[in-house]
Design a protein around this motif. Structure first.
Motif, PDB file in Angstrom:
ATOM      1  N   GLU A  74      32.079-109.452  -0.688  1.00 29.46           N
ATOM      2  CA  GLU A  74      30.648-109.157  -0.585  1.00 29.46           C
ATOM      3  C   GLU A  74      29.893-109.664  -1.809  1.00 29.46           C
ATOM      4  N   HIS A  75      30.457-109.460  -2.981  1.00 27.79           N
ATOM      5  CA  HIS A  75      29.821-109.912  -4.217  1.00 27.79           C
ATOM      6  C   HIS A  75      29.723-111.428  -4.251  1.00 27.79           C
ATOM      7  N   LYS A  76      30.757-112.091  -3.743  1.00 27.54           N
ATOM      8  CA  LYS A  76      30.747-113.559  -3.712  1.00 27.54           C
ATOM      9  C   LYS A  76      29.636-114.097  -2.820  1.00 27.54           C
ATOM     10  N   GLN A  77      29.321-113.387  -1.740  1.00 29.47           N
ATOM     11  CA  GLN A  77      28.220-113.808  -0.885  1.00 29.47           C
ATOM     12  C   GLN A  77      26.870-113.659  -1.564  1.00 29.47           C
ATOM     13  N   ARG A  78      26.720-112.629  -2.408  1.00 30.99           N
ATOM     14  CA  ARG A  78      25.458-112.403  -3.120  1.00 30.99           C
ATOM     15  C   ARG A  78      25.319-113.349  -4.303  1.00 30.99           C
ATOM     16  N   ILE A  79      26.425-113.607  -4.989  1.00 30.22           N
ATOM     17  CA  ILE A  79      26.410-114.502  -6.157  1.00 30.22           C
ATOM     18  C   ILE A  79      27.551-115.484  -5.964  1.00 30.22           C
ATOM     19  N   PRO A  80      27.310-116.611  -5.314  1.00 25.90           N
ATOM     20  CA  PRO A  80      28.387-117.539  -4.972  1.00 25.90           C
ATOM     21  C   PRO A  80      29.115-118.130  -6.170  1.00 25.90           C
ATOM     22  N   THR A  81      28.410-118.302  -7.302  1.00 24.37           N
ATOM     23  CA  THR A  81      29.064-118.891  -8.473  1.00 24.37           C
ATOM     24  C   THR A  81      30.006-117.878  -9.081  1.00 24.37           C
ATOM     25  N   VAL A  82      30.933-118.363  -9.932  1.00 20.32           N
ATOM     26  CA  VAL A  82      31.897-117.468 -10.571  1.00 20.32           C
ATOM     27  C   VAL A  82      31.131-116.505 -11.453  1.00 20.32           C
ATOM     28  N   SER A  83      31.310-115.197 -11.193  1.00 19.79           N
ATOM     29  CA  SER A  83      30.571-114.202 -11.968  1.00 19.79           C
ATOM     30  C   SER A  83      31.329-112.901 -12.034  1.00 19.79           C
TER      31      SER A  83
END
Length: 409
Positions: free
Chosen positions: A400-409
């Motif tokens: 879910e987090h990857k969908q909101r912030i696609p870049t490595v974070s």
């Protein structure tokens, strides 16, 4: 620097209260009563969280934070005088500390989330975490030395003074935040939050719901470990002093936990200062979510095989220090890509009610385990199974987090 100092004083004050909480609840009630008292916190939070959200919809953020903090300070003064008068307040104080701790810290991190963007938060939250770890370390160190001179109730009064200072620091940070980035930040500091409640926000957003479930599982596992440690500490105090020497047992338990928290916070400070920012840089916020459950799985497997006080103490130091540094900073950063309402209302609901739901579940485990005469190893085996579920939920948050912030974070 204002926020870092604020968090250091806040955590230092809380760690003056933690040994008092343990000393009162364990000597006036016991490990089982401690677990059952956590369930009462969840019931109270069903009323407190909606009330907090309604208040936040009517006042600006500084008044919200200052009013709630001052309320808790006034409670501490009452506890001080009642305790000095000889009132047995262990259960009530334990319930109060559990609500106070998660509420004021959730408020702080909501405020920090409101001040910084996602990219700023990723960079600066590890620095704020240093204040958290340093304050916890100093507070635990001070408590271990002061408790033998001023007693448990003297620590309560000292904590009240520290928490009062945090209100002034919050006001300065709010003023700075409103001025530093122009009209938009100035407006945010003045307008109340939207009308949606914390629970409503969580049910509508899968990302927030997964964070809530993770919080429940994390807390069940962690408090199960605390129960195991408490059982062994109480047994040791009875072995040393017998059931009649209540004050000697209170001092022993308080001293044990003050030293225990000192080691937890020292290691937490090292992890926060030297490793968290690097972990965020190389594996990101979401990748760091898997570090603590891996440690917990390994640790409870070891307790399952060898449930001795020295082993449990060592493994809980490692688990708790990682929780307070790596895991805590990552959990706070998960709210950066959310709305203001989610930052304050949903976050407070997650960090109070859902934490206490974990306590309720753990209290149920303790009740069943006590009725069925579970051994320490059996409780550890349950924690191993729950940790596997925790890892699966972390996978869902990662996606879910990857969908909101696609870049490595």
């Amino acid at each position: 620097m204002l926020l870092t100092t604020n968090l250091a004083i806040l955590l230092g004050s809380y760690y003056l209260l933690k040994p008092v909480r343990e000393a009162l609840i364990l000597t006036e009630g016991g490990a089982e009563v401690k677990s059952y008292s956590s369930a009462a916190q969840a019931v109270l939070l069903l009323l407190v969280v909606p009330a907090y959200g309604a208040f936040g919809s009517r006042v600006r953020r500084l008044k919200l934070i200052a009013s709630v903090t001052f309320f808790f300070v006034s409670n501490l003064i009452v506890f001080y005088f009642l305790g000095k008068a000889g009132v047995r307040e262990g259960v009530i104080f334990f319930i109060w500390v559990g609500i106070f701790n998660y509420f004021v810290i959730a408020q702080f991190w909501a405020f920090a989330n409101d001040l910084f963007s996602e990219s700023q938060g990723k960079r600066l939250f590890p620095i704020l975490g240093i204040g958290s770890s340093l304050g916890a370390l100093v507070g635990a160190w001070a408590a271990s030395r002061l408790i033998n001179f001023v007693g448990p109730y003297g620590l309560i009064l000292a904590a009240a003074g520290g928490i009062t200072t945090c209100i002034a620091l919050t006001a300065l940070a709010d003023r700075w935040g409103a001025q530093r980035t122009g009209e938009q930040e100035s407006t945010k500091s003045k307008i109340p939050l939207g009308k949606e409640g914390g629970f409503e926000l969580i049910w509508k957003d899968r990302y927030l719901l997964l964070i809530a479930v993770l919080t429940v599982l994390l807390n069940v596992v962690n408090t199960s470990g605390e129960f195991i440690l408490s059982k062994l500490v109480v047994a040791r105090s009875l072995e040393l002093f017998g059931p009649g020497a209540e004050m000697a047992r209170k001092t022993f338990v308080g001293s044990f936990y003050a030293q225990f928290f000192g080691w937890v916070n020292l290691l937490g400070l090292v992890l926060q200062t030297l490793f968290v920012s690097r972990i965020f840089r190389y594996v990101g916020v979401r990748g760091s979510l898997f570090i603590l459950p891996t440690i917990a799985f390994t640790g409870y497997t070891m307790i399952l095989l060898y449930p001795a006080l020295g082993v449990v103490r060592l493994l809980k130091i490692l688990e708790n220090s990682t929780d307070y540094s790596v895991q805590n900073t990552a959990r706070q950063a998960l709210f950066l890509p959310t709305s203001r309402e989610a930052k304050y209302k949903a976050k407070v609901a997650v960090d109070t009610f859902f934490v206490r739901i974990g306590d309720v579940l753990q209290a149920g485990i303790v009740y069943v385990g006590t009725m069925l005469a579970f051994s320490i190893s059996t409780f550890a085996a349950i924690s191993v199974a729950l940790t596997l579920a925790w890892i699966l939920v972390s996978v869902g948050i990662y996606r879910e987090h990857k969908q909101r912030i696609p870049t490595v974070s």
